[in-house]
Design a protein around this motif. Structure first.
Motif, short mmCIF file in Angstrom:
data_model
loop_
_atom_site.label_atom_id
_atom_site.label_comp_id
_atom_site.label_asym_id
_atom_site.label_seq_id
_atom_site.Cartn_x
_atom_site.Cartn_y
_atom_site.Cartn_z
N TRP A 107 42.87 6.20 44.83
CA TRP A 107 41.72 6.29 45.74
C TRP A 107 41.23 4.93 46.18
O TRP A 107 40.75 4.76 47.30
CB TRP A 107 40.58 7.08 45.07
CG TRP A 107 40.97 8.49 44.74
CD1 TRP A 107 40.99 9.08 43.52
CD2 TRP A 107 41.43 9.50 45.66
NE1 TRP A 107 41.44 10.37 43.61
CE2 TRP A 107 41.71 10.65 44.90
CE3 TRP A 107 41.64 9.53 47.04
CZ2 TRP A 107 42.20 11.83 45.48
CZ3 TRP A 107 42.11 10.69 47.62
CH2 TRP A 107 42.38 11.82 46.85
N ASP A 108 41.37 3.94 45.29
CA ASP A 108 40.99 2.57 45.68
C ASP A 108 41.84 2.10 46.86
O ASP A 108 41.34 1.49 47.81
CB ASP A 108 41.18 1.60 44.49
CG ASP A 108 40.00 1.67 43.53
OD1 ASP A 108 38.97 2.24 43.91
OD2 ASP A 108 40.12 1.14 42.42
N GLY A 109 43.15 2.37 46.78
CA GLY A 109 44.05 2.01 47.87
C GLY A 109 43.66 2.74 49.15
O GLY A 109 43.61 2.15 50.23
N TYR A 110 43.35 4.02 49.00
CA TYR A 110 42.96 4.84 50.16
C TYR A 110 41.67 4.32 50.79
O TYR A 110 41.58 4.14 52.01
CB TYR A 110 42.79 6.29 49.69
CG TYR A 110 42.27 7.24 50.74
CD1 TYR A 110 43.03 7.52 51.88
CD2 TYR A 110 41.04 7.86 50.61
CE1 TYR A 110 42.56 8.39 52.85
CE2 TYR A 110 40.57 8.73 51.58
CZ TYR A 110 41.33 9.00 52.69
OH TYR A 110 40.87 9.84 53.65
N LYS A 111 40.68 4.02 49.96
CA LYS A 111 39.39 3.55 50.49
C LYS A 111 39.52 2.19 51.18
O LYS A 111 38.80 1.89 52.12
CB LYS A 111 38.37 3.45 49.34
CG LYS A 111 37.77 4.79 48.96
CD LYS A 111 36.73 4.65 47.86
CE LYS A 111 37.36 4.66 46.49
NZ LYS A 111 36.38 4.73 45.40
N SER A 112 40.46 1.37 50.67
CA SER A 112 40.56 0.00 51.19
C SER A 112 41.00 -0.05 52.65
O SER A 112 40.73 -1.02 53.34
CB SER A 112 41.51 -0.82 50.33
OG SER A 112 42.83 -0.41 50.54
N ILE A 113 41.68 1.01 53.13
CA ILE A 113 42.15 0.96 54.53
C ILE A 113 41.11 1.56 55.49
O ILE A 113 41.41 1.74 56.67
CB ILE A 113 43.53 1.64 54.70
CG1 ILE A 113 43.52 3.09 54.18
CG2 ILE A 113 44.62 0.85 53.98
CD1 ILE A 113 43.22 4.11 55.19
N GLN A 114 39.93 1.83 54.99
CA GLN A 114 38.83 2.37 55.80
C GLN A 114 39.23 3.66 56.53
O GLN A 114 39.40 3.68 57.74
CB GLN A 114 38.36 1.32 56.82
CG GLN A 114 38.10 -0.02 56.16
CD GLN A 114 37.31 -0.95 57.05
OE1 GLN A 114 36.36 -0.55 57.68
NE2 GLN A 114 37.69 -2.20 57.07
N PRO A 115 39.38 4.73 55.74
CA PRO A 115 39.92 5.97 56.30
C PRO A 115 38.89 6.80 57.07
O PRO A 115 38.58 7.93 56.70
CB PRO A 115 40.40 6.72 55.04
CG PRO A 115 39.47 6.25 53.97
CD PRO A 115 39.09 4.84 54.32
#
Lengths: 232, 138
Positions: A107-115
């Motif tokens: 989820w950290d990876g997902y959040k980092s790309i500003q989804p």
């Protein structure tokens, strides 16, 4: 049909390390592997833990390793999995209990790309932001992601390197980068233009094989790489 | 039990190491494409048109008297070596988690690359047939 099931169990409050436990269940060939797990949990061993929600391949909760391959338990039929099924948690993440893994890094990876849609311009008055079918086609494939983590945990780079942003995050960045209504593409490309962003991808194709939605994940990652190349 | 709650904004912003990695990725593609032709023609010339029995001192003298084949072999050497070394570099990056071991592996790899590159380049560029006549039995 009789199904021999072998499940990798781990209870951190009792076990020092994971171990396999065997079960025998009677299922219809057209049942899903999730039904097998439910039969075990409801009638044989209530301590078995796993995530599931919609049970119809939409919520992405029950991705797990079934006979060595990442799949959704609610999508794979018993007749396709065979009469002998080995079920293990997703690789590369810490196991919380049995088939439940700690997905915080994911989820950290997902959040980092500003989804989320980034566009400070107001939409045309009286109607929504429109785009042509051709504009939609560019990123249509990556809108199908259900964030089950099957791709990310099939990636051998994720197994060795928790810093890698992972294919799922790149897929979700792709979904916005190529959306004509979104204005945050440059910012997302900058986030992905990193040693642990798209450049950590070694084009192994495990992600594409693992995706239960049939998303061409490796192609999406390559498109981002090419955009970075052309923009450089 | 995982007690950690959400860290909010996700992971830290990248340090911006993309430039070299972008170049590395592009180099893989371009060198790989070039090597398909260079290596295949090399095999055809050395093992199909000629056989290893025919390749002797005279063959090498004749071949390296032409700047074309010197450049061809130099390109084959550098592109194959650097393509392979770049692959080894990313493998080190993937599998060496300790920064000190990673630095040691990078250093060893760089040293080996430099030695091989210099040795190979010197052999091609400074090849003097007269120095090898005694060895070649002339």
């Amino acid at each position: 049909m009789r199904v021999d099931v072998r499940i990798l169990r781990y209870n951190p409050e009792v076990d020092t390390k994971p171990h396999y436990e065997n079960y025998v269940v009677d299922q219809e060939p057209t049942d899903k592997v999730l039904d097998v797990l439910n039969t075990i949990k409801w009638y044989q061993d209530g301590t078995l833990s796993y995530r599931r929600s919609c049970a119809h391949g939409v919520c992405g909760s029950d991705a797990m390793r079934i006979n060595g391959r990442n799949a959704l338990a609610c999508k794979l039929l018993v007749q396709d999995a065979g009469s002998s099924i080995t079920i293990e948690p997703l690789l590369g993440f810490d196991v919380v209990k049995d088939l439940i893994v700690d997905m915080e890094d994911f989820w950290d990876g997902y959040k980092s790309i500003q989804p989320f849609l980034i566009n400070n311009d107001p939409p045309p008055s009286g109607r929504e932001r429109i785009q042509t079918p051709e504009e939609r086609e560019i990123f249509d494939d990556t809108t199908k992601c259900i964030m089950c983590a099957a791709c990310t945990t099939a990636c051998p780079i994720t197994w060795t390197n928790p810093d890698f942003i992972g294919p799922a995050a790149i897929v979700n960045a792709h979904r916005f980068i190529y959306d004509s209504r979104d204005k945050g593409g440059e910012e997302r490309l900058e986030i992905l233009n990193d040693r642990n962003g798209v450049w950590r991808c070694r084009t192994v194709f495990n992600c594409t094989d693992a995706c239960p939605r049939g998303i061409k994940v490796t192609r999406a990652i390559e498109q981002v790489k090419r955009t970075l190349l052309y923009n450089s | 039990m995982a007690t950690r709650l959400s860290r909010g904004g996700g992971r830290a912003r990248p340090a911006g190491s993309g430039g070299f990695e972008l170049f590395s990725w592009y180099f893989f593609r371009i060198s790989g494409l070039a090597l398909v032709f260079l290596a295949v023609f090399h095999v055809i010339i050395m093992h199909v048109i000629n056989t290893v029995d025919e390749i002797d001192h005279a063959f090498v003298v004749d071949r390296w008297s032409s700047p074309f084949w010197q450049i061809y072999d130099f390109l084959l050497l550098t592109l194959a070596l650097l393509h392979g070394v770049n692959g080894a570099r990313v493998s080190i990056d993937d599998y060496f988690r300790s920064s000190s071991w990673r630095l040691a592996a990078y250093s060893a790899l760089s040293l080996i690359t430099l030695v091989f590159l210099v040795m190979g380049a010197l052999a091609i560029v400074t090849f003097d047939p007269s120095q090898f006549e005694a060895v070649a039995g002339r």
